[in-house]
Design an enzyme around this catalytic site. Structure first.
Site, PDB file in Angstrom:
ATOM      1  N   GLU A 272      -4.278 -54.817 -20.969  1.00  0.00           N
ATOM      2  CA  GLU A 272      -4.196 -53.996 -22.182  1.00  0.00           C
ATOM      3  C   GLU A 272      -2.882 -54.328 -22.899  1.00  0.00           C
ATOM      4  OE1 GLU A 272      -6.190 -51.756 -23.958  1.00  0.00           O
ATOM      5  OE2 GLU A 272      -4.444 -51.892 -25.286  1.00  0.00           O
TER       6      GLU A 272
ATOM      7  N   THR B  86      -9.010 -46.673 -28.788  1.00  0.00           N
ATOM      8  CA  THR B  86      -9.039 -45.958 -30.069  1.00  0.00           C
ATOM      9  C   THR B  86      -9.317 -44.477 -29.871  1.00  0.00           C
ATOM     10  OG1 THR B  86      -9.877 -47.944 -31.147  1.00  0.00           O
ATOM     11  CG2 THR B  86     -10.191 -45.871 -32.321  1.00  0.00           C
ATOM     12  N   CYS B  87     -10.315 -44.151 -29.074  1.00  0.00           N
ATOM     13  CA  CYS B  87     -10.767 -42.758 -28.953  1.00  0.00           C
ATOM     14  C   CYS B  87      -9.636 -41.842 -28.521  1.00  0.00           C
ATOM     15  CB  CYS B  87     -11.938 -42.681 -27.971  1.00  0.00           C
ATOM     16  SG  CYS B  87     -12.514 -41.004 -27.721  1.00  0.00           S
TER      17      CYS B  87
ATOM     18  N   CYS C  95     -11.153 -40.120 -31.660  1.00  0.00           N
ATOM     19  CA  CYS C  95     -11.816 -38.836 -31.354  1.00  0.00           C
ATOM     20  C   CYS C  95     -10.870 -37.720 -30.930  1.00  0.00           C
ATOM     21  CB  CYS C  95     -12.826 -38.992 -30.223  1.00  0.00           C
ATOM     22  SG  CYS C  95     -13.454 -40.628 -29.915  1.00  0.00           S
TER      23      CYS C  95
ATOM     24  N   LYS D  73      -8.061 -36.726 -33.525  1.00  0.00           N
ATOM     25  CA  LYS D  73      -8.799 -36.201 -34.700  1.00  0.00           C
ATOM     26  C   LYS D  73      -9.295 -34.794 -34.437  1.00  0.00           C
ATOM     27  CE  LYS D  73     -12.806 -36.172 -34.651  1.00  0.00           C
ATOM     28  NZ  LYS D  73     -13.702 -37.300 -34.761  1.00  0.00           N
TER      29      LYS D  73
ATOM     30  N   ALA E 298      -4.255 -60.661 -23.698  1.00  0.00           N
ATOM     31  CA  ALA E 298      -5.021 -61.618 -22.900  1.00  0.00           C
ATOM     32  C   ALA E 298      -5.716 -62.627 -23.810  1.00  0.00           C
ATOM     33  CB  ALA E 298      -6.061 -60.877 -22.067  1.00  0.00           C
TER      34      ALA E 298
ATOM     35  N   TYR F 101     -18.058 -41.204 -41.363  1.00  0.00           N
ATOM     36  CA  TYR F 101     -17.469 -40.295 -40.368  1.00  0.00           C
ATOM     37  C   TYR F 101     -16.000 -39.983 -40.689  1.00  0.00           C
ATOM     38  CZ  TYR F 101     -21.134 -41.035 -36.744  1.00  0.00           C
ATOM     39  OH  TYR F 101     -22.292 -41.074 -36.012  1.00  0.00           O
ATOM     40  N   ILE F 102     -15.195 -41.046 -40.768  1.00  0.00           N
ATOM     41  CA  ILE F 102     -13.741 -40.826 -40.811  1.00  0.00           C
ATOM     42  C   ILE F 102     -13.322 -40.189 -42.133  1.00  0.00           C
ATOM     43  CG2 ILE F 102     -11.483 -41.968 -40.708  1.00  0.00           C
ATOM     44  CD1 ILE F 102     -12.675 -44.010 -38.796  1.00  0.00           C
TER      45      ILE F 102
ATOM     46  N   GLU G  23     -14.304 -36.488 -42.170  1.00  0.00           N
ATOM     47  CA  GLU G  23     -13.543 -35.705 -41.184  1.00  0.00           C
ATOM     48  C   GLU G  23     -12.099 -35.508 -41.659  1.00  0.00           C
ATOM     49  OE1 GLU G  23     -14.070 -37.820 -37.476  1.00  0.00           O
ATOM     50  OE2 GLU G  23     -15.954 -36.781 -37.042  1.00  0.00           O
TER      51      GLU G  23
ATOM     52  N   ARG H 120     -18.528 -44.722 -52.929  1.00  0.00           N
ATOM     53  CA  ARG H 120     -19.352 -45.545 -53.828  1.00  0.00           C
ATOM     54  C   ARG H 120     -20.810 -45.103 -53.869  1.00  0.00           C
ATOM     55  NH1 ARG H 120     -19.209 -51.255 -50.405  1.00  0.00           N
ATOM     56  NH2 ARG H 120     -20.403 -50.557 -48.624  1.00  0.00           N
TER      57      ARG H 120
ATOM     58  N   GLY I 109     -14.992 -48.203 -42.989  1.00  0.00           N
ATOM     59  CA  GLY I 109     -15.669 -48.902 -41.904  1.00  0.00           C
ATOM     60  C   GLY I 109     -14.703 -49.635 -40.986  1.00  0.00           C
TER      61      GLY I 109
ATOM     62  N   THR J 297     -17.984 -43.580 -28.627  1.00  0.00           N
ATOM     63  CA  THR J 297     -17.379 -43.579 -27.292  1.00  0.00           C
ATOM     64  C   THR J 297     -18.394 -43.415 -26.154  1.00  0.00           C
ATOM     65  OG1 THR J 297     -15.268 -42.857 -28.115  1.00  0.00           O
ATOM     66  CG2 THR J 297     -15.742 -42.302 -25.827  1.00  0.00           C
TER      67      THR J 297
ATOM     68  N   HIS K  84     -29.397 -13.923 -28.217  1.00  0.00           N
ATOM     69  CA  HIS K  84     -29.203 -13.171 -29.449  1.00  0.00           C
ATOM     70  C   HIS K  84     -27.886 -12.414 -29.424  1.00  0.00           C
ATOM     71  CE1 HIS K  84     -30.526 -11.292 -33.123  1.00  0.00           C
ATOM     72  NE2 HIS K  84     -30.229 -10.107 -32.624  1.00  0.00           N
TER      73      HIS K  84
ATOM     74  N   GLU L 222     -30.159 -19.830 -31.652  1.00  0.00           N
ATOM     75  CA  GLU L 222     -31.480 -19.258 -31.376  1.00  0.00           C
ATOM     76  C   GLU L 222     -32.484 -19.601 -32.480  1.00  0.00           C
ATOM     77  OE1 GLU L 222     -31.968 -14.911 -31.522  1.00  0.00           O
ATOM     78  OE2 GLU L 222     -30.097 -14.787 -32.647  1.00  0.00           O
TER      79      GLU L 222
HETATM   80  P1  NDP Z   1     -18.610 -45.488 -41.510  1.00  0.00           P
HETATM   81  O1  NDP Z   1     -19.412 -46.692 -41.301  1.00  0.00           O
HETATM   82  O2  NDP Z   1     -19.042 -44.184 -40.948  1.00  0.00           O
HETATM   83  O3  NDP Z   1     -18.379 -45.255 -43.069  1.00  0.00           O
HETATM   84  C1  NDP Z   1     -17.826 -46.257 -43.859  1.00  0.00           C
HETATM   85  C2  NDP Z   1     -17.874 -45.788 -45.296  1.00  0.00           C
HETATM   86  O4  NDP Z   1     -17.104 -46.665 -46.098  1.00  0.00           O
HETATM   87  C3  NDP Z   1     -19.282 -45.748 -45.860  1.00  0.00           C
HETATM   88  O5  NDP Z   1     -19.402 -44.597 -46.635  1.00  0.00           O
HETATM   89  C4  NDP Z   1     -19.330 -47.011 -46.708  1.00  0.00           C
HETATM   90  O6  NDP Z   1     -20.153 -46.878 -47.818  1.00  0.00           O
HETATM   91  C5  NDP Z   1     -17.905 -47.105 -47.190  1.00  0.00           C
HETATM   92  N1  NDP Z   1     -17.492 -48.475 -47.504  1.00  0.00           N
HETATM   93  C6  NDP Z   1     -17.638 -49.581 -46.756  1.00  0.00           C
HETATM   94  N2  NDP Z   1     -17.101 -50.648 -47.376  1.00  0.00           N
HETATM   95  C7  NDP Z   1     -16.601 -50.191 -48.540  1.00  0.00           C
HETATM   96  C8  NDP Z   1     -15.914 -50.812 -49.615  1.00  0.00           C
HETATM   97  N3  NDP Z   1     -15.649 -52.100 -49.615  1.00  0.00           N
HETATM   98  N4  NDP Z   1     -15.553 -50.034 -50.668  1.00  0.00           N
HETATM   99  C9  NDP Z   1     -15.849 -48.719 -50.699  1.00  0.00           C
HETATM  100  N5  NDP Z   1     -16.478 -48.080 -49.707  1.00  0.00           N
HETATM  101  C10 NDP Z   1     -16.847 -48.808 -48.632  1.00  0.00           C
HETATM  102  O7  NDP Z   1     -17.147 -45.901 -41.003  1.00  0.00           O
HETATM  103  P2  NDP Z   1     -15.848 -45.061 -40.680  1.00  0.00           P
HETATM  104  O8  NDP Z   1     -14.733 -45.950 -41.056  1.00  0.00           O
HETATM  105  O9  NDP Z   1     -15.912 -43.694 -41.268  1.00  0.00           O
HETATM  106  O10 NDP Z   1     -15.939 -44.913 -39.107  1.00  0.00           O
HETATM  107  C11 NDP Z   1     -16.095 -46.075 -38.301  1.00  0.00           C
HETATM  108  C12 NDP Z   1     -16.945 -45.787 -37.109  1.00  0.00           C
HETATM  109  O11 NDP Z   1     -16.204 -45.036 -36.174  1.00  0.00           O
HETATM  110  C13 NDP Z   1     -18.175 -44.937 -37.396  1.00  0.00           C
HETATM  111  O12 NDP Z   1     -19.252 -45.696 -37.846  1.00  0.00           O
HETATM  112  C14 NDP Z   1     -18.427 -44.296 -36.082  1.00  0.00           C
HETATM  113  O13 NDP Z   1     -19.211 -45.171 -35.324  1.00  0.00           O
HETATM  114  C15 NDP Z   1     -17.046 -44.182 -35.463  1.00  0.00           C
HETATM  115  N6  NDP Z   1     -16.555 -42.803 -35.572  1.00  0.00           N
HETATM  116  C16 NDP Z   1     -17.218 -41.801 -34.953  1.00  0.00           C
HETATM  117  C17 NDP Z   1     -16.795 -40.497 -35.049  1.00  0.00           C
HETATM  118  C18 NDP Z   1     -17.568 -39.404 -34.386  1.00  0.00           C
HETATM  119  O14 NDP Z   1     -18.374 -39.699 -33.510  1.00  0.00           O
HETATM  120  N7  NDP Z   1     -17.382 -38.155 -34.776  1.00  0.00           N
HETATM  121  C19 NDP Z   1     -15.616 -40.142 -35.817  1.00  0.00           C
HETATM  122  C20 NDP Z   1     -15.001 -41.260 -36.461  1.00  0.00           C
HETATM  123  C21 NDP Z   1     -15.456 -42.535 -36.325  1.00  0.00           C
HETATM  124  P3  NDP Z   1     -21.696 -47.300 -47.769  1.00  0.00           P
HETATM  125  O15 NDP Z   1     -22.377 -46.160 -47.058  1.00  0.00           O
HETATM  126  O16 NDP Z   1     -22.053 -47.404 -49.211  1.00  0.00           O
HETATM  127  O17 NDP Z   1     -21.767 -48.592 -47.044  1.00  0.00           O
END
Ligand code: NDP
Length: 464
Positions: A37, A44-45, A50, A53, A118, A180-181, A184, A201, A269, A318, A447, A452
């Protein structure tokens, strides 16, 4: 187990969720195991995902509780001051503690820990600094990292890693993304009192989830943020603040709108972390998204090299990485009947977004169900939770259940509202067990709870 001429039976690169679980499982099955490592244990988590957050989302909820308390007879007065630095310090302390626990778990399991970056030298050799180790099997579990679009001024923005490093609360923040991010962290900033501009977008936030649930959450988030849908950031510029020290950021959207903020956060993303590992040199194939291409047994295109977790870019959650790591280690080291080890099912993966309100889901969305089944019964319940009948807050819950009329099997369960994640976890067990709508109907409710509602939905809003 029989050992070979290598230093290790199993060498894991990356001590995140998938890597740690694989290493512990392998060591527990008698494999001589090492883990490398370069940054922090738990990945990350635990460090920038996670866990911290969720701690921040707890912090953000107190303002709601304070507001609601008045209706329950509390003399609350003004909202008390919030100390961002104290929250960060306490979060850092907790994350350091968890780092230590992860290390100890590995040590106790008999896994040799090697700190450093590594690089694969060949199919059985890993270099870390000036040391080279040999191993029969090598696992790539290096996770992923955020990706940001190339726009002018992007270097002025932070990602979710940067969020956890913020030492001061930005009064005004612009969050980019609709997944997601973004949802949140927009909820966290707003709950803690920042003014939030959210730029996405798409037409709706959380567009990968059930459309109705996503619209419901989008509407709720629009009530406490300045939500800019169908918009993109064109550029970011740094300006000296008027009459004050420090600077502020001027963000220009593609529709020409300009917004001045203290912090810009991109949550657009993530992509697999495969660069600089020596993968190409030994012929490990990557897929179009840059993830390590693996088969159902997590074997890469090169025999002896495996990958699990975010680096395979399949389902980047995760619990999925944990299950993949465990599955692989069991398959490799459970003797003697290796071939009979099961493959992992990617159906019915429950997940939750800790946005405000929370969203949680398991099974098919309505659109997916309609694609796969000739008819779908839809059950729905939208209500104000009991707590808010007294506070008057405009907070609602939406629940939805999809049923195959031919078999009565429940195909999907979705919820947006308080405690959605806690409630849907139980629903996931029911769906995993193949529950029918009749099973739900025959279950007595607790209840009074929100949960429920799932066992009292009687009339479908749509039966075809
Ligand atoms: P997501 O894939 O959830 O969302 C990415 C967002 O960014 C989408 O709305 C996407 O739009 C937009 N996007 C992508 N490229 C561009 C761009 N070039 N310009 C503008 N908007 C863009 O990714 P996150 O970064 O939020 O999270 C990453 C991953 O981490 C998640 O997919 C999930 O697997 C994990 N995660 C899980 C959590 C949980 O379990 N609670 C919490 C946080 C993260 P579009 O939809 O139009 O493509």
């Amino acid at each position: 187990m029989q050992h070979n001429e290598f230093d290790f039976d199993f060498f894991v690169i990356g001590a995140g969720s998938g890597g740690v679980r694989a290493a512990r499982t392998a060591a527990g099955l008698g494999a001589r195991t090492a883990i490398a490592e370069q940054r922090f244990f738990g990945g990350t988590c635990v460090n920038v995902g996670c866990i911290p957050k969720k701690l921040y989302t707890y912090a953000a909820q107190f303002a709601h509780h304070w507001r609601d308390a008045v209706s329950y007879g509390w003399q609350t007065g003004d909202l008390p001051a919030f100390d961002w630095q104290r929250l960060k310090d306490n979060k850092d302390k907790e994350i350091n503690r968890l780092n230590g626990i992860y290390r100890n778990i590995l040590g106790t399991a008999g896994v040799q820990i090697i700190e450093g970056r590594a690089i694969l030298e060949d199919v059985h050799r890993v270099r870390i600094g000036d040391q080279v180790f040999t191993a029969q099997h090598i696992l790539i579990a290096t996770g992923g990292h955020s990706k940001m679009p190339e726009i002018p001024g992007i270097e002025l923005a932070i990602d979710s890693d940067g969020f956890f490093e913020l030492t001061k609360q930005p009064k005004r923040v612009l969050v980019v993304g609709g997944g997601y991010i973004a949802t949140e962290l927009a909820g966290v900033f707003a709950g803690l009192g920042s003014t939030v501009h959210l730029v996405h977008r798409g037409n709706v936030l959380l567009g990968d989830f059930d459309a109705e649930i996503a619209s419901f959450v989008t509407e709720a988030i629009a009530s406490y943020t300045d939500l800019n849908l169908r918009s993109q950031v064109s550029r970011i510029e740094k300006h000296i603040k008027n009459n004050e020290s420090g600077h502020e950021l001027l963000v220009t959207l593609d529709n020409g709108r300009q917004i001045t903020v203290d912090t810009v956060l991109f949550a657009t993303g993530r992509k697999p972390s495969t660069a600089g590992l020596g993968l190409e040199k030994i012929g490990v194939q990557l897929d179009d998204g840059g993830g390590v291409h693996v088969n159902e047994f997590y074997e890469s295109s090169v025999p002896g090299i495996y990958a699990v977790g975010d680096v395979i870019n399949r389902v980047t959650l995760t619990p999925v990485a944990l299950a993949e790591g465990q599955m692989l280690a069991r398959r490799l080291f459970r003797q003697p009947d290796v071939a009979s080890a099961p493959v992992m099912s990617y159906e019915l993966i429950a997940s939750a977004v800790f946005s405000d309100p929370q969203l949680a889901t398991v099974g098919l969305t309505e659109a997916q169900a309609r694609q796969q089944f000739s008819a779908v019964k839809v059950f729905k319940s939208r209500f104000r939770p009991l707590k808010h009948t007294m506070t008057g807050a405009a907070e609602f819950t939406l629940m939805k259940m999809l049923v195959d009329p031919a078999t009565d099997r429940v195909l999907g369960v979705h919820m947006a509202g308080a405690d959605a994640a806690e409630i849907i976890q139980g629903m996931a067990v029911a769906l995993q067990a193949g529950a029918t709508k009749a099973d739900f109907d025959n279950t007595l409710g607790i209840h009074p709870t929100a949960a429920e509602e799932f066992v009292t939905m009687r009339t479908p809003v749509s039966g075809s």
